[in-house]
Enzyme design. Structure first.
Site, PDB file in Angstrom:
ATOM      1  N   SER A  16      39.326  33.096  44.608  1.00 24.20           N
ATOM      2  CA  SER A  16      40.043  33.436  45.843  1.00 24.20           C
ATOM      3  C   SER A  16      39.072  33.609  46.999  1.00 24.20           C
ATOM      4  O   SER A  16      39.424  33.410  48.160  1.00 24.20           O
ATOM      5  CB  SER A  16      40.854  34.722  45.660  1.00 24.20           C
ATOM      6  OG  SER A  16      40.074  35.711  45.035  1.00 24.20           O
ATOM      7  N   ARG A  17      37.836  34.052  46.685  1.00 31.09           N
ATOM      8  CA  ARG A  17      36.866  34.311  47.762  1.00 31.09           C
ATOM      9  C   ARG A  17      35.447  34.086  47.244  1.00 31.09           C
ATOM     10  O   ARG A  17      35.252  33.759  46.072  1.00 31.09           O
ATOM     11  CB  ARG A  17      37.000  35.729  48.328  1.00 31.09           C
ATOM     12  CG  ARG A  17      37.378  36.748  47.332  1.00 31.09           C
ATOM     13  CD  ARG A  17      37.889  38.065  47.900  1.00 31.09           C
ATOM     14  NE  ARG A  17      38.118  38.950  46.767  1.00 31.09           N
ATOM     15  CZ  ARG A  17      37.250  39.848  46.342  1.00 31.09           C
ATOM     16  NH1 ARG A  17      36.143  40.046  47.003  1.00 31.09           N
ATOM     17  NH2 ARG A  17      37.496  40.568  45.272  1.00 31.09           N
ATOM     18  N   VAL A  66      40.947  37.732  33.795  1.00 30.36           N
ATOM     19  CA  VAL A  66      40.262  36.949  32.747  1.00 30.36           C
ATOM     20  C   VAL A  66      39.872  37.792  31.528  1.00 30.36           C
ATOM     21  O   VAL A  66      39.534  37.244  30.491  1.00 30.36           O
ATOM     22  CB  VAL A  66      38.991  36.228  33.286  1.00 30.36           C
ATOM     23  CG1 VAL A  66      39.351  35.142  34.283  1.00 30.36           C
ATOM     24  CG2 VAL A  66      37.978  37.214  33.854  1.00 30.36           C
ATOM     25  N   ASN A  92      33.225  32.112  36.717  1.00 28.33           N
ATOM     26  CA  ASN A  92      32.636  32.732  37.906  1.00 28.33           C
ATOM     27  C   ASN A  92      33.099  34.177  38.125  1.00 28.33           C
ATOM     28  O   ASN A  92      32.368  34.975  38.699  1.00 28.33           O
ATOM     29  CB  ASN A  92      33.010  31.854  39.122  1.00 28.33           C
ATOM     30  CG  ASN A  92      32.634  32.469  40.434  1.00 28.33           C
ATOM     31  OD1 ASN A  92      31.462  32.454  40.813  1.00 28.33           O
ATOM     32  ND2 ASN A  92      33.609  33.026  41.144  1.00 28.33           N
ATOM     33  N   SER A 144      23.075  35.559  37.138  1.00 27.85           N
ATOM     34  CA  SER A 144      22.508  36.221  38.328  1.00 27.85           C
ATOM     35  C   SER A 144      21.043  36.505  38.036  1.00 27.85           C
ATOM     36  O   SER A 144      20.659  36.595  36.856  1.00 27.85           O
ATOM     37  CB  SER A 144      23.261  37.538  38.549  1.00 27.85           C
ATOM     38  OG  SER A 144      22.521  38.404  39.383  1.00 27.85           O
ATOM     39  N   TYR A 157      26.123  45.381  34.664  1.00 26.54           N
ATOM     40  CA  TYR A 157      26.207  44.040  35.262  1.00 26.54           C
ATOM     41  C   TYR A 157      25.040  43.184  34.754  1.00 26.54           C
ATOM     42  O   TYR A 157      25.231  42.030  34.350  1.00 26.54           O
ATOM     43  CB  TYR A 157      26.171  44.185  36.780  1.00 26.54           C
ATOM     44  CG  TYR A 157      26.209  42.891  37.565  1.00 26.54           C
ATOM     45  CD1 TYR A 157      27.401  42.214  37.765  1.00 26.54           C
ATOM     46  CD2 TYR A 157      25.042  42.365  38.137  1.00 26.54           C
ATOM     47  CE1 TYR A 157      27.442  41.037  38.506  1.00 26.54           C
ATOM     48  CE2 TYR A 157      25.078  41.197  38.883  1.00 26.54           C
ATOM     49  CZ  TYR A 157      26.274  40.539  39.070  1.00 26.54           C
ATOM     50  OH  TYR A 157      26.307  39.382  39.799  1.00 26.54           O
ATOM     51  N   ALA A 159      23.350  43.562  32.040  1.00 24.94           N
ATOM     52  CA  ALA A 159      23.549  43.269  30.608  1.00 24.94           C
ATOM     53  C   ALA A 159      24.522  42.103  30.436  1.00 24.94           C
ATOM     54  O   ALA A 159      24.281  41.184  29.638  1.00 24.94           O
ATOM     55  CB  ALA A 159      24.066  44.513  29.885  1.00 24.94           C
ATOM     56  N   LYS A 161      25.204  39.748  32.656  1.00 21.58           N
ATOM     57  CA  LYS A 161      24.630  38.507  33.196  1.00 21.58           C
ATOM     58  C   LYS A 161      23.520  37.956  32.304  1.00 21.58           C
ATOM     59  O   LYS A 161      23.310  36.745  32.221  1.00 21.58           O
ATOM     60  CB  LYS A 161      24.126  38.737  34.630  1.00 21.58           C
ATOM     61  CG  LYS A 161      25.244  39.051  35.618  1.00 21.58           C
ATOM     62  CD  LYS A 161      26.155  37.854  35.803  1.00 21.58           C
ATOM     63  CE  LYS A 161      27.433  38.177  36.502  1.00 21.58           C
ATOM     64  NZ  LYS A 161      28.336  37.020  36.627  1.00 21.58           N
TER      65      LYS A 161
HETATM   66  N1  LIG Z   1      27.140  37.841  45.538  1.00 21.49           N
HETATM   67  C1  LIG Z   1      25.984  37.891  44.935  1.00 21.49           C
HETATM   68  O1  LIG Z   1      24.987  38.420  45.489  1.00 21.49           O
HETATM   69  C2  LIG Z   1      25.813  37.247  43.571  1.00 21.49           C
HETATM   70  C3  LIG Z   1      24.505  37.036  43.109  1.00 21.49           C
HETATM   71  C4  LIG Z   1      24.330  36.482  41.843  1.00 21.49           C
HETATM   72  C5  LIG Z   1      25.425  36.137  41.083  1.00 21.49           C
HETATM   73  N2  LIG Z   1      26.685  36.350  41.555  1.00 21.49           N
HETATM   74  C6  LIG Z   1      27.788  35.984  40.687  1.00 21.49           C
HETATM   75  O2  LIG Z   1      28.578  34.997  41.325  1.00 21.49           O
HETATM   76  C7  LIG Z   1      29.944  35.142  40.929  1.00 21.49           C
HETATM   77  C8  LIG Z   1      30.826  35.264  42.159  1.00 21.49           C
HETATM   78  O3  LIG Z   1      30.399  36.396  42.901  1.00 21.49           O
HETATM   79  P1  LIG Z   1      30.922  36.713  44.378  1.00 21.49           P
HETATM   80  O4  LIG Z   1      29.816  37.408  45.050  1.00 21.49           O
HETATM   81  O5  LIG Z   1      31.544  35.513  44.970  1.00 21.49           O
HETATM   82  O6  LIG Z   1      32.061  37.808  44.037  1.00 21.49           O
HETATM   83  P2  LIG Z   1      33.252  38.372  44.926  1.00 21.49           P
HETATM   84  O7  LIG Z   1      33.065  38.026  46.352  1.00 21.49           O
HETATM   85  O8  LIG Z   1      33.367  39.822  44.566  1.00 21.49           O
HETATM   86  O9  LIG Z   1      34.529  37.592  44.345  1.00 21.49           O
HETATM   87  C9  LIG Z   1      34.916  37.863  43.038  1.00 21.49           C
HETATM   88  C10 LIG Z   1      36.029  36.941  42.620  1.00 21.49           C
HETATM   89  O10 LIG Z   1      36.342  37.230  41.238  1.00 21.49           O
HETATM   90  C11 LIG Z   1      37.709  37.564  41.128  1.00 21.49           C
HETATM   91  N3  LIG Z   1      37.888  38.510  40.033  1.00 21.49           N
HETATM   92  C12 LIG Z   1      37.370  39.754  39.910  1.00 21.49           C
HETATM   93  N4  LIG Z   1      37.772  40.309  38.743  1.00 21.49           N
HETATM   94  C13 LIG Z   1      38.555  39.384  38.132  1.00 21.49           C
HETATM   95  C14 LIG Z   1      39.271  39.359  36.917  1.00 21.49           C
HETATM   96  N5  LIG Z   1      39.262  40.397  36.067  1.00 21.49           N
HETATM   97  N6  LIG Z   1      39.976  38.242  36.599  1.00 21.49           N
HETATM   98  C15 LIG Z   1      40.002  37.173  37.447  1.00 21.49           C
HETATM   99  N7  LIG Z   1      39.347  37.144  38.614  1.00 21.49           N
HETATM  100  C16 LIG Z   1      38.637  38.246  38.953  1.00 21.49           C
HETATM  101  C17 LIG Z   1      38.116  38.106  42.493  1.00 21.49           C
HETATM  102  O11 LIG Z   1      39.525  38.017  42.658  1.00 21.49           O
HETATM  103  P3  LIG Z   1      40.316  38.925  43.763  1.00 21.49           P
HETATM  104  O12 LIG Z   1      40.043  38.290  45.090  1.00 21.49           O
HETATM  105  O13 LIG Z   1      41.750  38.838  43.383  1.00 21.49           O
HETATM  106  O14 LIG Z   1      39.785  40.312  43.657  1.00 21.49           O
HETATM  107  C18 LIG Z   1      37.318  37.141  43.385  1.00 21.49           C
HETATM  108  O15 LIG Z   1      37.982  35.909  43.483  1.00 21.49           O
HETATM  109  C19 LIG Z   1      29.994  36.364  40.009  1.00 21.49           C
HETATM  110  O16 LIG Z   1      29.891  35.947  38.671  1.00 21.49           O
HETATM  111  C20 LIG Z   1      28.752  37.132  40.397  1.00 21.49           C
HETATM  112  O17 LIG Z   1      28.293  37.960  39.363  1.00 21.49           O
HETATM  113  C21 LIG Z   1      26.902  36.899  42.786  1.00 21.49           C
END
Ligand SMILES: NC(=O)c1ccc[n+]([C@@H]2O[C@H](COP(=O)([O-])OP(=O)(O)OC[C@H]3O[C@@H](n4cnc5c(N)ncnc54)[C@H](OP(=O)(O)O)[C@@H]3O)[C@@H](O)[C@H]2O)c1
Length: 266
Positions: A16-17, A66, A92, A144, A157, A159, A161
Site C-alpha cells: 500500500s505504501r 500475512v 515485503n 535489511s 526486527y 532477528a 531480518k
Molecule cells: N524503510 C527502511 O528504512 C527499510 C530499510 C531496510 C529494509 N526495509 C524493509 O523493506 C520492507 C518495506 O518497508 P517500508 O519501509 O516500505 O515499510 P512501511 O512504509 O512501514 O510499509 C509497510 C507495508 O507493510 C504492510 N504491512 C504491515 N504489516 C502487515 C501485515 N501484517 N500484513 C500485510 N501487510 C502488512 C503495510 O500495510 P498498511 O499500509 O495497511 O499498514 C504497508 O503496506 C520491509 O520488509 C522493511 O523491513 C525497510
C-alpha cells in the site's frame, strides 16, 4: 534493456505504501500484473491501485494480515481466481518497532517475528508449489542491513531480518532445479513511514536537535539515502530474465552507508 517473459503476475506483500508500493509501480510499468496487499491502510492501498491502473496495467488489491495462515490462503486463492497464477513473489510486509531490549515484552517480540518472518513462511508456502509446477519463479525477500549488522533497539526486527537471509539461501538451493530464483534485498535506511518512525524515535531518545535523516545522508556516497524507487529498480532487475542465473544472494543497497553512524549517536 530488461527482458521479461510476457504475462507475469506478481504478488507484493505490504504494497500500500513505501518500498512495496514503489516495487508494484515499477512492475506495473514492466507490464507485470500486480497483486497489491495491505493490512490496515485502505486509503493508501486504493491510491496505489489507482496509480497502477492509470499506467494502463492490471492490478487488484487484497487486504490480508500475512501472519494469519487462513487469511493468506484466501489471498492467494483470490489472486489466482483473478490472474490464474502467481509467478513472482516479493515478501515485503514487515513491522519495525523500536524498543530497547530490556523493555521488550514477549508480545512485542512475537508480533515482530510473526509479521516479518512467519508471514514470509505462510505466503511463500502458498505460492511455491505452483512455481515448481510452472518451472519458473522469482522470489525476493526484503531483508535489511539490520539483518546483517544488527540495529540498536531493533533486536526482534534484526532477528527476523537475519532469519530471512538464512531462509533465502536455503530455499534458493532447494528451488534452483525448478528455475526459481530466491534472493534478498537488504537496504540501509529508506525514507518511508517505517524508516521515518525509527529516525523520529531515535531523535527523541538521543535528544537530537537536527532531523537525524539529514545527518544520516552525510554517510552516503551521494549525500542521499537509498530511495524506494532505487530499491524497486533493483527488484525489477532480479525478476527479469537477465537475472535468471542469480540466486541465493543478499544485495545490500546502502549508498556506501556504514556503521560510522553509530559513532554519531554516542
Ligand atoms: N524503510 C527502511 O528504512 C527499510 C530499510 C531496510 C529494509 N526495509 C524493509 O523493506 C520492507 C518495506 O518497508 P517500508 O519501509 O516500505 O515499510 P512501511 O512504509 O512501514 O510499509 C509497510 C507495508 O507493510 C504492510 N504491512 C504491515 N504489516 C502487515 C501485515 N501484517 N500484513 C500485510 N501487510 C502488512 C503495510 O500495510 P498498511 O499500509 O495497511 O499498514 C504497508 O503496506 C520491509 O520488509 C522493511 O523491513 C525497510
Amino acid at each position: 534493456m530488461l527482458l521479461i517473459m510476457k504475462e507475469k503476475v506478481a504478488l507484493i506483500t505490504g504494497s500500500s505504501r513505501g518500498i512495496g508500493k514503489a516495487i508494484s509501480i515499477k512492475f506495473a510499468r514492466m507490464k507485470i500484473k500486480v497483486v497489491l496487499n495491505y493490512r490496515k491502510n485502505e486509503d493508501e492501498a486504493l491510491k496505489t491501485l489507482n496509480e497502477i491502473k492509470n499506467l494502463g496495467a492490471e492490478a487488484i488489491v487484497i487486504r490480508t494480515n500475512v501472519s494469519k495462515e487462513e487469511e493468506v490462503k484466501r489471498m492467494i486463492k483470490e489472486a489466482k481466481d483473478n490472474f490464474g497464477e502467481i509467478n513472482i513473489l516479493v515478501n515485503n510486509a514487515a513491522l519495525g518497532l523500536a524498543v530497547p531490549f530490556k523493555d521488550m515484552s514477549f508480545e512485542i517480540w512475537y508480533k515482530q517475528i510473526d509479521v516479518s518472518l512467519n508471514g514470509i513462511f505462510f505466503v511463500t508456502k502458498e505460492v511455491v508449489n505452483d512455481m515448481i509446477s510452472q518451472k519458473w519463479g522469482r522470489i525476493i525477500n526484503m531483508s535489511s542491513i539490520a539483518g546483517i549488522n544488527g540495529l540498536k533497539y531493533l533486536t526482534a526486527y534484526s532477528a527476523a531480518k537475519g532469519g530471512i537471509i538464512g531462509f533465502t539461501k536455503a530455499l534458493a538451493s532447494e528451488l534452483a532445479e525448478y528455475n526459481i530464483t530466491v534472493n534478498a534485498i537488504a537496504p540501509a535506511f529508506v525514507e518511508t513511514d517505517m524508516g521515518k518512525s525509527y529516525f523520529e524515535w531515535l531523535e527523541k531518545r538521543m535528544n537530537y536537535e537536527q532531523p537525524l535523516i539529514k545527518y544520516l545522508n552525510y554517510f552516503t556516497t551521494n549525500r542521499k539515502l537509498i530511495t524506494p524507487e532505487e530499491v524497486a529498480e533493483f527488484a525489477s532487475f532480479l525478476v527479469s530474465d537477465n537475472a535468471s542465473g542469480i540466486t541465493g544472494q543478499v544485495f545490500t543497497l546502502e549508498s556506501g552507508f556504514n556503521l560510522q553512524w553509530y559513532e554519531a549517536l554516542k
